[in-house]
Write a protein that holds these residues in place. Sequence first.
Motif, PDB file in Angstrom:
ATOM      1  N   VAL A  58      18.826   6.512  -2.182  1.00  0.00           N
ATOM      2  CA  VAL A  58      17.593   6.475  -3.376  1.00  0.00           C
ATOM      3  C   VAL A  58      16.709   5.575  -2.902  1.00  0.00           C
ATOM      4  CG1 VAL A  58      17.567   5.187  -5.661  1.00  0.00           C
ATOM      5  CG2 VAL A  58      19.515   6.276  -5.086  1.00  0.00           C
ATOM      6  N   SER A  59      16.836   4.801  -2.016  1.00  0.00           N
ATOM      7  CA  SER A  59      15.801   3.813  -1.699  1.00  0.00           C
ATOM      8  C   SER A  59      14.877   4.673  -0.711  1.00  0.00           C
ATOM      9  CB  SER A  59      16.193   2.624  -0.703  1.00  0.00           C
ATOM     10  OG  SER A  59      15.265   2.052  -0.023  1.00  0.00           O
ATOM     11  N   ALA A  60      15.556   5.496   0.252  1.00  0.00           N
ATOM     12  CA  ALA A  60      14.569   6.560   1.220  1.00  0.00           C
ATOM     13  C   ALA A  60      13.946   7.460   0.199  1.00  0.00           C
ATOM     14  CB  ALA A  60      15.503   7.163   2.041  1.00  0.00           C
ATOM     15  N   GLY A  61      14.662   7.827  -0.752  1.00  0.00           N
ATOM     16  CA  GLY A  61      13.850   8.923  -1.539  1.00  0.00           C
ATOM     17  C   GLY A  61      12.752   8.263  -2.373  1.00  0.00           C
ATOM     18  N   LEU A  62      12.844   7.199  -2.883  1.00  0.00           N
ATOM     19  CA  LEU A  62      11.732   6.344  -3.448  1.00  0.00           C
ATOM     20  C   LEU A  62      10.367   6.258  -2.386  1.00  0.00           C
ATOM     21  CD1 LEU A  62      13.463   3.868  -5.729  1.00  0.00           C
ATOM     22  CD2 LEU A  62      12.149   5.648  -6.401  1.00  0.00           C
ATOM     23  N   LEU A  63      10.909   5.879  -1.324  1.00  0.00           N
ATOM     24  CA  LEU A  63       9.863   5.743  -0.228  1.00  0.00           C
ATOM     25  C   LEU A  63       9.130   6.929   0.213  1.00  0.00           C
ATOM     26  CD1 LEU A  63       8.549   3.867   1.856  1.00  0.00           C
ATOM     27  CD2 LEU A  63      10.286   4.252   3.466  1.00  0.00           C
ATOM     28  N   ALA A  64       9.806   7.896   0.307  1.00  0.00           N
ATOM     29  CA  ALA A  64       9.413   9.334   0.516  1.00  0.00           C
ATOM     30  C   ALA A  64       8.622   9.701  -0.688  1.00  0.00           C
ATOM     31  CB  ALA A  64      10.404  10.379   0.726  1.00  0.00           C
ATOM     32  N   ALA A  65       8.852   9.519  -1.945  1.00  0.00           N
ATOM     33  CA  ALA A  65       8.064   9.806  -3.031  1.00  0.00           C
ATOM     34  C   ALA A  65       6.565   8.943  -3.019  1.00  0.00           C
ATOM     35  CB  ALA A  65       8.896   9.573  -4.569  1.00  0.00           C
ATOM     36  N   SER A  66       6.861   7.803  -2.779  1.00  0.00           N
ATOM     37  CA  SER A  66       5.780   6.860  -2.489  1.00  0.00           C
ATOM     38  C   SER A  66       4.670   7.455  -1.775  1.00  0.00           C
ATOM     39  CB  SER A  66       6.160   5.560  -2.192  1.00  0.00           C
ATOM     40  OG  SER A  66       5.112   4.788  -2.215  1.00  0.00           O
ATOM     41  N   LEU A  67       5.327   7.869  -0.386  1.00  0.00           N
ATOM     42  CA  LEU A  67       4.307   8.357   0.479  1.00  0.00           C
ATOM     43  C   LEU A  67       3.698   9.588   0.280  1.00  0.00           C
ATOM     44  CD1 LEU A  67       6.241   7.198   3.699  1.00  0.00           C
ATOM     45  CD2 LEU A  67       4.376   6.029   2.676  1.00  0.00           C
ATOM     46  N   VAL A  68       4.511  10.325  -0.492  1.00  0.00           N
ATOM     47  CA  VAL A  68       3.836  11.638  -0.831  1.00  0.00           C
ATOM     48  C   VAL A  68       2.782  11.314  -2.074  1.00  0.00           C
ATOM     49  CG1 VAL A  68       4.334  13.885  -2.069  1.00  0.00           C
ATOM     50  CG2 VAL A  68       5.928  13.172  -0.321  1.00  0.00           C
ATOM     51  N   ALA A  69       3.102  10.345  -2.427  1.00  0.00           N
ATOM     52  CA  ALA A  69       2.247  10.140  -3.818  1.00  0.00           C
ATOM     53  C   ALA A  69       0.583   9.431  -3.360  1.00  0.00           C
ATOM     54  CB  ALA A  69       2.670   9.198  -4.727  1.00  0.00           C
ATOM     55  N   VAL A  70       0.958   8.657  -2.259  1.00  0.00           N
ATOM     56  CA  VAL A  70      -0.346   8.020  -1.643  1.00  0.00           C
ATOM     57  C   VAL A  70      -0.883   8.801  -0.766  1.00  0.00           C
ATOM     58  CG1 VAL A  70       0.583   5.535  -1.886  1.00  0.00           C
ATOM     59  CG2 VAL A  70       1.062   6.909   0.164  1.00  0.00           C
ATOM     60  N   LEU A  71      -0.211   9.762  -0.031  1.00  0.00           N
ATOM     61  CA  LEU A  71      -1.038  11.102   0.744  1.00  0.00           C
ATOM     62  C   LEU A  71      -1.986  11.889  -0.586  1.00  0.00           C
ATOM     63  CD1 LEU A  71       1.679  12.625   2.705  1.00  0.00           C
ATOM     64  CD2 LEU A  71      -0.334  11.694   3.521  1.00  0.00           C
ATOM     65  N   ALA A  72      -1.266  12.300  -1.594  1.00  0.00           N
ATOM     66  CA  ALA A  72      -2.323  12.714  -2.510  1.00  0.00           C
ATOM     67  C   ALA A  72      -3.450  11.823  -3.027  1.00  0.00           C
ATOM     68  CB  ALA A  72      -1.401  13.212  -3.691  1.00  0.00           C
ATOM     69  N   MET A  73      -3.017  10.555  -3.323  1.00  0.00           N
ATOM     70  CA  MET A  73      -4.060   9.699  -3.775  1.00  0.00           C
ATOM     71  C   MET A  73      -5.074   9.441  -2.749  1.00  0.00           C
ATOM     72  SD  MET A  73      -3.418   9.405  -7.115  1.00  0.00           S
ATOM     73  CE  MET A  73      -4.664   8.279  -7.541  1.00  0.00           C
ATOM     74  N   GLY A  74      -4.687   9.101  -1.508  1.00  0.00           N
ATOM     75  CA  GLY A  74      -5.613   8.923  -0.671  1.00  0.00           C
ATOM     76  C   GLY A  74      -6.560  10.372  -0.610  1.00  0.00           C
ATOM     77  N   SER A  75      -6.207  11.344  -0.337  1.00  0.00           N
ATOM     78  CA  SER A  75      -6.961  12.483  -0.614  1.00  0.00           C
ATOM     79  C   SER A  75      -7.877  12.623  -1.615  1.00  0.00           C
ATOM     80  CB  SER A  75      -6.243  13.817  -0.692  1.00  0.00           C
ATOM     81  OG  SER A  75      -7.071  14.904  -0.341  1.00  0.00           O
ATOM     82  N   VAL A  76      -7.530  12.314  -2.970  1.00  0.00           N
ATOM     83  CA  VAL A  76      -8.352  12.266  -4.038  1.00  0.00           C
ATOM     84  C   VAL A  76      -9.094  11.299  -4.091  1.00  0.00           C
ATOM     85  CG1 VAL A  76      -8.229  11.612  -6.605  1.00  0.00           C
ATOM     86  CG2 VAL A  76      -6.623  13.068  -5.855  1.00  0.00           C
ATOM     87  N   TRP A  77      -9.091   9.948  -3.599  1.00  0.00           N
ATOM     88  CA  TRP A  77      -9.777   9.181  -3.243  1.00  0.00           C
ATOM     89  C   TRP A  77     -10.864   9.020  -2.498  1.00  0.00           C
ATOM     90  CZ3 TRP A  77      -8.193   4.002  -0.403  1.00  0.00           C
ATOM     91  CH2 TRP A  77      -9.202   3.069  -0.233  1.00  0.00           C
ATOM     92  N   GLY A  78     -10.944   9.882  -1.215  1.00  0.00           N
ATOM     93  CA  GLY A  78     -11.508  10.419  -0.078  1.00  0.00           C
ATOM     94  C   GLY A  78     -12.517  11.368  -0.856  1.00  0.00           C
ATOM     95  N   TRP A  79     -12.155  12.412  -1.770  1.00  0.00           N
ATOM     96  CA  TRP A  79     -12.907  13.158  -2.437  1.00  0.00           C
ATOM     97  C   TRP A  79     -13.839  12.439  -3.620  1.00  0.00           C
ATOM     98  CZ3 TRP A  79     -14.699  17.542  -0.588  1.00  0.00           C
ATOM     99  CH2 TRP A  79     -13.971  18.236   0.082  1.00  0.00           C
ATOM    100  N   THR A  80     -13.586  11.326  -4.124  1.00  0.00           N
ATOM    101  CA  THR A  80     -14.315  10.760  -5.012  1.00  0.00           C
ATOM    102  C   THR A  80     -15.664   9.941  -4.585  1.00  0.00           C
ATOM    103  OG1 THR A  80     -13.059   8.486  -5.206  1.00  0.00           O
ATOM    104  CG2 THR A  80     -12.296  10.616  -6.605  1.00  0.00           C
ATOM    105  N   VAL A  81     -15.496   9.760  -3.295  1.00  0.00           N
ATOM    106  CA  VAL A  81     -16.640   8.936  -2.810  1.00  0.00           C
ATOM    107  C   VAL A  81     -17.827   9.739  -2.602  1.00  0.00           C
ATOM    108  CG1 VAL A  81     -17.347   7.887  -0.541  1.00  0.00           C
ATOM    109  CG2 VAL A  81     -14.978   7.559  -1.287  1.00  0.00           C
ATOM    110  N   ARG A  82     -18.953   9.270  -3.000  1.00  0.00           N
ATOM    111  CA  ARG A  82     -20.245   9.888  -3.151  1.00  0.00           C
ATOM    112  C   ARG A  82     -20.764   9.737  -1.568  1.00  0.00           C
ATOM    113  NH1 ARG A  82     -25.296   7.402  -4.757  1.00  0.00           N
ATOM    114  NH2 ARG A  82     -26.628   8.818  -4.310  1.00  0.00           N
ATOM    115  N   LEU A  83     -21.150  10.757  -0.761  1.00  0.00           N
ATOM    116  CA  LEU A  83     -21.856  10.936   0.532  1.00  0.00           C
ATOM    117  C   LEU A  83     -23.181  11.349   0.411  1.00  0.00           C
ATOM    118  CD1 LEU A  83     -19.023  12.290   2.335  1.00  0.00           C
ATOM    119  CD2 LEU A  83     -19.523  10.042   2.285  1.00  0.00           C
ATOM    120  N   TRP A  84     -24.312  10.716   1.056  1.00  0.00           N
ATOM    121  CA  TRP A  84     -25.378  11.473   1.147  1.00  0.00           C
ATOM    122  C   TRP A  84     -25.951  11.045   2.373  1.00  0.00           C
ATOM    123  CZ3 TRP A  84     -24.134   7.055  -1.399  1.00  0.00           C
ATOM    124  CH2 TRP A  84     -24.974   5.870  -1.110  1.00  0.00           C
TER     125      TRP A  84
END
Length: 161
Positions: A58-84
Amino acid sequence: MTALVNIVVIIAVMVLVVQRQMRAQRLDTERRFWLLPLILGVLALRDPQLIDHDHTAVSAGLLAASLVAVLAMGSVWGWTVRLWRAADGSVWAKGTKATVAAWVGMIAIRLGLYGIGSAMHVHQAGSALMLGLAVMLLVRSLVVNWRARTTELPRQAAAIG
């Protein structure tokens, strides 16, 4: 490291990162953006309590789910930054309201996973949060740097905060 030290490091890094992201700053695509995530990742992976040995699956599953979530959130975060691109050709970046929303979403997901783990009586070390932060920072930096190198950016006369 103790849990208290982990929490202090995590909070300090989050405050530093969010504060820097909300200011206009020159983006240096040659910078060692992977250094802070690497340090955080090494610190997290050194913790023998990263996985609860009484509830390994269960602990490994939660850690894996957490890492998948932060992979997605890191990608979303990178796309929300305004660049010029400034008049001198330098690339600038600044977080937006969507960046703040991405942080709020990440925190909500982490709290949800922590709640699931607590309900299942799984011990969750602060190092799991630190590892997630490291992965998220790395993914965000990769996305922003990739966007800066491959996207035609709008030009502005001056980099205004």
